[in-house]
Design a protein around this motif. Structure first.
Motif, PDB file in Angstrom:
ATOM      1  N   SER A  65       0.769  -1.244   0.060  1.00 42.18           N
ATOM      2  CA  SER A  65       0.115   0.238  -0.119  1.00 42.18           C
ATOM      3  C   SER A  65       0.757   1.402  -0.271  1.00 42.18           C
ATOM      4  O   SER A  65       0.327   2.472  -0.603  1.00 42.18           O
ATOM      5  CB  SER A  65      -1.040  -0.214   1.364  1.00 42.18           C
ATOM      6  OG  SER A  65      -0.564   0.184   2.291  1.00 42.18           O
ATOM      7  N   TYR A  86      -5.295  14.892  -0.439  1.00 45.14           N
ATOM      8  CA  TYR A  86      -5.757  13.381   0.268  1.00 45.14           C
ATOM      9  C   TYR A  86      -5.730  14.254   0.631  1.00 45.14           C
ATOM     10  O   TYR A  86      -6.065  13.816   2.479  1.00 45.14           O
ATOM     11  CB  TYR A  86      -4.175  13.004   0.132  1.00 45.14           C
ATOM     12  CG  TYR A  86      -4.575  12.212  -1.511  1.00 45.14           C
ATOM     13  CD1 TYR A  86      -5.198  11.334  -1.981  1.00 45.14           C
ATOM     14  CD2 TYR A  86      -3.974  12.478  -2.493  1.00 45.14           C
ATOM     15  CE1 TYR A  86      -5.477  10.643  -2.917  1.00 45.14           C
ATOM     16  CE2 TYR A  86      -3.916  12.438  -4.323  1.00 45.14           C
ATOM     17  CZ  TYR A  86      -3.651  10.799  -4.049  1.00 45.14           C
ATOM     18  OH  TYR A  86      -4.126  10.840  -5.255  1.00 45.14           O
ATOM     19  N   MET A  90      -9.677  12.466   2.753  1.00 46.51           N
ATOM     20  CA  MET A  90      -8.503  11.516   3.458  1.00 46.51           C
ATOM     21  C   MET A  90      -8.979  11.123   4.982  1.00 46.51           C
ATOM     22  O   MET A  90      -9.336  10.132   5.955  1.00 46.51           O
ATOM     23  CB  MET A  90      -7.559  10.534   3.236  1.00 46.51           C
ATOM     24  CG  MET A  90      -7.226  10.093   1.812  1.00 46.51           C
ATOM     25  SD  MET A  90      -8.674   8.523   1.656  1.00 46.51           S
ATOM     26  CE  MET A  90      -8.409   7.753   2.731  1.00 46.51           C
ATOM     27  N   PRO A  93     -12.142   9.710   6.798  1.00 49.44           N
ATOM     28  CA  PRO A  93     -11.905   8.137   7.087  1.00 49.44           C
ATOM     29  C   PRO A  93     -10.654   7.810   7.997  1.00 49.44           C
ATOM     30  O   PRO A  93     -10.752   6.569   8.771  1.00 49.44           O
ATOM     31  CB  PRO A  93     -11.303   8.177   5.398  1.00 49.44           C
ATOM     32  CG  PRO A  93     -12.188   8.500   4.685  1.00 49.44           C
ATOM     33  CD  PRO A  93     -12.205  10.173   5.593  1.00 49.44           C
ATOM     34  N   TYR A  94      -9.610   8.796   8.022  1.00 47.64           N
ATOM     35  CA  TYR A  94      -8.776   8.405   8.976  1.00 47.64           C
ATOM     36  C   TYR A  94      -9.610   8.286  10.558  1.00 47.64           C
ATOM     37  O   TYR A  94      -8.959   7.328  11.029  1.00 47.64           O
ATOM     38  CB  TYR A  94      -7.281   9.117   9.045  1.00 47.64           C
ATOM     39  CG  TYR A  94      -6.049   9.489   9.397  1.00 47.64           C
ATOM     40  CD1 TYR A  94      -5.511   8.140   9.498  1.00 47.64           C
ATOM     41  CD2 TYR A  94      -6.298  10.479  10.416  1.00 47.64           C
ATOM     42  CE1 TYR A  94      -4.101   8.419  10.436  1.00 47.64           C
ATOM     43  CE2 TYR A  94      -4.894  10.571  11.120  1.00 47.64           C
ATOM     44  CZ  TYR A  94      -4.258   9.419  11.122  1.00 47.64           C
ATOM     45  OH  TYR A  94      -3.682   9.631  12.156  1.00 47.64           O
ATOM     46  N   LEU A  97     -11.926   5.744  12.099  1.00 45.58           N
ATOM     47  CA  LEU A  97     -11.416   3.916  11.715  1.00 45.58           C
ATOM     48  C   LEU A  97     -10.105   4.196  12.600  1.00 45.58           C
ATOM     49  O   LEU A  97      -9.962   3.448  12.598  1.00 45.58           O
ATOM     50  CB  LEU A  97     -10.116   4.087  10.556  1.00 45.58           C
ATOM     51  CG  LEU A  97     -11.466   3.688   9.320  1.00 45.58           C
ATOM     52  CD1 LEU A  97     -10.283   3.326   7.997  1.00 45.58           C
ATOM     53  CD2 LEU A  97     -11.840   1.938   9.200  1.00 45.58           C
ATOM     54  N   LEU A 122      -7.265  -1.787   9.120  1.00 48.46           N
ATOM     55  CA  LEU A 122      -7.498  -0.516   8.118  1.00 48.46           C
ATOM     56  C   LEU A 122      -7.142   1.107   8.143  1.00 48.46           C
ATOM     57  O   LEU A 122      -7.585   1.816   7.354  1.00 48.46           O
ATOM     58  CB  LEU A 122      -9.588  -0.809   8.316  1.00 48.46           C
ATOM     59  CG  LEU A 122      -9.941  -2.276   7.748  1.00 48.46           C
ATOM     60  CD1 LEU A 122     -11.702  -1.819   8.249  1.00 48.46           C
ATOM     61  CD2 LEU A 122     -10.381  -1.987   6.556  1.00 48.46           C
ATOM     62  N   VAL A 123      -7.327   1.160   9.439  1.00 50.24           N
ATOM     63  CA  VAL A 123      -6.703   2.381   9.938  1.00 50.24           C
ATOM     64  C   VAL A 123      -5.140   3.069   9.497  1.00 50.24           C
ATOM     65  O   VAL A 123      -4.687   3.793   9.033  1.00 50.24           O
ATOM     66  CB  VAL A 123      -6.643   2.494  11.819  1.00 50.24           C
ATOM     67  CG1 VAL A 123      -5.821   2.066  12.407  1.00 50.24           C
ATOM     68  CG2 VAL A 123      -6.554   4.444  12.267  1.00 50.24           C
ATOM     69  N   ALA A 126      -5.854   4.189   6.106  1.00 46.86           N
ATOM     70  CA  ALA A 126      -6.126   5.724   5.851  1.00 46.86           C
ATOM     71  C   ALA A 126      -4.753   6.246   6.618  1.00 46.86           C
ATOM     72  O   ALA A 126      -4.688   7.476   5.687  1.00 46.86           O
ATOM     73  CB  ALA A 126      -7.057   5.253   7.129  1.00 46.86           C
ATOM     74  N   TYR A 127      -3.857   5.237   7.391  1.00 50.20           N
ATOM     75  CA  TYR A 127      -3.165   6.451   7.854  1.00 50.20           C
ATOM     76  C   TYR A 127      -1.857   6.582   6.436  1.00 50.20           C
ATOM     77  O   TYR A 127      -1.607   7.716   6.105  1.00 50.20           O
ATOM     78  CB  TYR A 127      -2.062   5.790   8.861  1.00 50.20           C
ATOM     79  CG  TYR A 127      -0.997   6.541   8.821  1.00 50.20           C
ATOM     80  CD1 TYR A 127      -0.693   7.456   9.907  1.00 50.20           C
ATOM     81  CD2 TYR A 127       0.188   6.349   8.649  1.00 50.20           C
ATOM     82  CE1 TYR A 127       0.388   8.053  10.605  1.00 50.20           C
ATOM     83  CE2 TYR A 127       1.584   6.852   8.577  1.00 50.20           C
ATOM     84  CZ  TYR A 127       1.648   7.491   9.836  1.00 50.20           C
ATOM     85  OH  TYR A 127       2.647   8.108  10.004  1.00 50.20           O
ATOM     86  N   ALA A 129      -2.913   6.545   3.160  1.00 45.29           N
ATOM     87  CA  ALA A 129      -3.916   7.746   2.661  1.00 45.29           C
ATOM     88  C   ALA A 129      -3.487   9.146   2.201  1.00 45.29           C
ATOM     89  O   ALA A 129      -3.494   9.714   1.335  1.00 45.29           O
ATOM     90  CB  ALA A 129      -5.111   7.301   1.955  1.00 45.29           C
ATOM     91  N   ILE A 130      -3.064   9.191   4.400  1.00 44.73           N
ATOM     92  CA  ILE A 130      -2.992  10.187   3.711  1.00 44.73           C
ATOM     93  C   ILE A 130      -1.690  11.024   4.662  1.00 44.73           C
ATOM     94  O   ILE A 130      -1.056  12.185   4.013  1.00 44.73           O
ATOM     95  CB  ILE A 130      -4.052  10.977   5.358  1.00 44.73           C
ATOM     96  CG1 ILE A 130      -4.426  12.207   5.215  1.00 44.73           C
ATOM     97  CG2 ILE A 130      -3.706  10.505   6.587  1.00 44.73           C
ATOM     98  CD1 ILE A 130      -5.792  12.900   6.064  1.00 44.73           C
TER      99      ILE A 130
END
Length: 457
Positions: A65, A86, A90, A93-94, A97, A122-123, A126-127, A129-130
């Motif tokens: 990822s 981003y 994001m 969601p961050y 999660l 999942l968290v 999200a981390y 992605a940001i």
């Protein structure tokens, strides 16, 4: 943006705006580093070995990822730039999660472990992605290394403040909001940090700019990866980063055990609202803030990689000495821990400015700016180091016969002492040795910046 504004120094507002983004990250990551292993073993009821294994196994997801996110960010084109969007997209969601991670449903032993795997994975996605785009933003926030060093300084000043807020307030908040129920306390505490994270990420998006406008990314993924893997200084820096983050996170993950079981912290306040655990954490994080503050001054007089060697060696020596401190000597424990985290504040600030130097070196060599990939691969290495650092204490606890919330045997106490002092010391020493082989110095960097200034549009 005009040519003059392109090269003008970053404003105070821009530096603060960029810096607070890492404070938002540390409302979560600082919380996880300090309390997640403890939460899993002493609150949620997962065994130390199972929790440690989970923290390691989930890093296989990050292996895919993180670089994927970097490649995606490099190829993103919007009116807001490549990386800034981003932070807007994001943040929510961050936050959600992060709350899920501490929801703590009663699923039975196997169900709890499955829930931990899913929620933690999942968290961390999200981390990624940001935070990968946020880190990539520093490479394009200004074309000059000295201005990026200032941005990195503000980043880790506010990262330290974020961690300090967590370290000083999380344990009291858990007790206050949970009313004696730690599970409920962790759940309510993370809600507060989630709300703060969203607000701060959106502020960073609003006040920052991407000053370095690179050419449209045309290189293939294979070409990007090949260019990255032949950047020897980046490879050395990545491995150094893994070692020092393993050392730091292993120590942070051990604090709650060290104070509770070795020093006999019974939760009684000894200074203001702080018990022994909170005091040690808070003083250390104040030290990290001080380290970030003095880094630009030190960099003016010492080459970055040489400074990195000295401070990591000093940190290792401090931790070897820390192993000899008696459990009733709180003052000396606080002093040694604080001095060590001062050196880490310098090291982590240096690390990210050196990553962006590697980005420019790669662009200079190949003609392609792959800030997202370079930083994302670097971020993966740090998350790998964080996972290893968080997991190793769990394996040590299991191997020395640790049983949560019980009087510990002399063997398990010895294991707690090892994981708090000797284990981190070894990794900081390895980081000090490896960085000696880093090759991008001040003279080469000046040549790179001058050449790139002529090439860029």
């Amino acid at each position: 943006m005009t040519k003059a504004s392109f090269t003008a120094p970053l404003s105070f507002k821009e530096k603060v705006g960029y810096g607070v983004g890492d404070m938002a990250s540390n409302f979560y990551m600082g919380f996880f580093s300090l309390f997640l292993l403890y939460y899993y073993t002493d609150v949620y009821g997962i065994s130390a070995a199972a929790a440690a294994t989970m923290l390691l196994v989930t890093k296989f997801i990050d292996a895919i990822s993180d670089p994927a996110m970097g490649l995606l960010a490099d190829r993103t084109t919007t009116k807001w730039g490549k990386y800034r969007p981003y932070l807007l997209w994001m943040a929510i969601p961050y936050a959600l999660l992060g709350y899920l991670l501490f929801l703590g449903p009663e699923f039975g032993d196997t169900g709890k472990l499955i829930f931990a795997y899913v929620s933690y994975s999942l968290v961390m996605l999200a981390y990624t992605a940001i935070n990968v785009p946020y880190s990539g933003l520093m490479a394009v926030i200004h074309p000059e290394s000295r201005e990026r060093t200032k941005a990195a300084q503000f980043r880790f000043i506010f990262a330290s403040i974020g961690s300090l807020v967590v370290g000083a307030s999380a344990k009291p908040l858990v007790e206050l909001l949970g009313g004696g129920n730690e599970l409920l306390g962790f759940r309510f505490t993370i809600i507060l940090f989630a709300i703060l994270s969203v607000a701060v990420f959106w502020y960073t998006f609003a006040v920052t700019n991407e000053r370095v406008i690179t050419k449209k990314h045309k290189a293939s993924i294979k070409e990007d990866l090949s260019a990255l893997l032949v950047n020897k200084s980046w490879l050395i820096l990545v491995c150094t980063g893994i070692f020092i983050v393993v050392g730091l996170v292993a120590r942070f993950a051990s604090i709650a055990y060290y104070t509770k079981y070795y020093m006999g912290d019974d939760g009684v306040n000894i200074f203001l609202w702080m018990d022994q655990t909170t005091l040690i954490i808070s003083c250390g994080l104040l030290g990290q803030l001080f380290g970030a503050l003095i880094t630009p001054f030190l960099v003016k007089h010492i080459e970055k990689h040489r400074l990195m060697f000295v401070i990591n060696l000093f940190h290792a020596i401090l931790l070897f000495f820390g192993f000899t401190i008696s459990p009733d000597n709180l003052s000396l424990t606080v002093i040694v821990h604080t001095l060590g985290i001062i050196t880490f504040g310098i090291a982590i600030t240096l690390l990210f400015t050196m990553y962006t130097d590697c980005v420019e070196y790669g662009e200079w060599k190949t003609g392609s700016n792959s800030a997202g990939l370079t930083v994302s691969a670097s971020m993966f290495s740090l998350k790998l180091g964080s996972a290893i650092g968080g997991a190793l204490p769990g394996f040590i606890l299991a191997s020395f016969g640790f049983i949560a919330n019980q009087n510990q045997s002399p063997e398990s106490i010895e294991g707690i002492r090892y994981m708090f002092n000797l284990l981190p010391a070894i990794f900081f020493l390895l980081g000090a040795i490896l960085i000696l082989f880093y090759k991008i110095d001040r003279q080469l960097l000046t040549t790179i910046e001058n050449d790139l200034a002529k090439r860029r549009p």
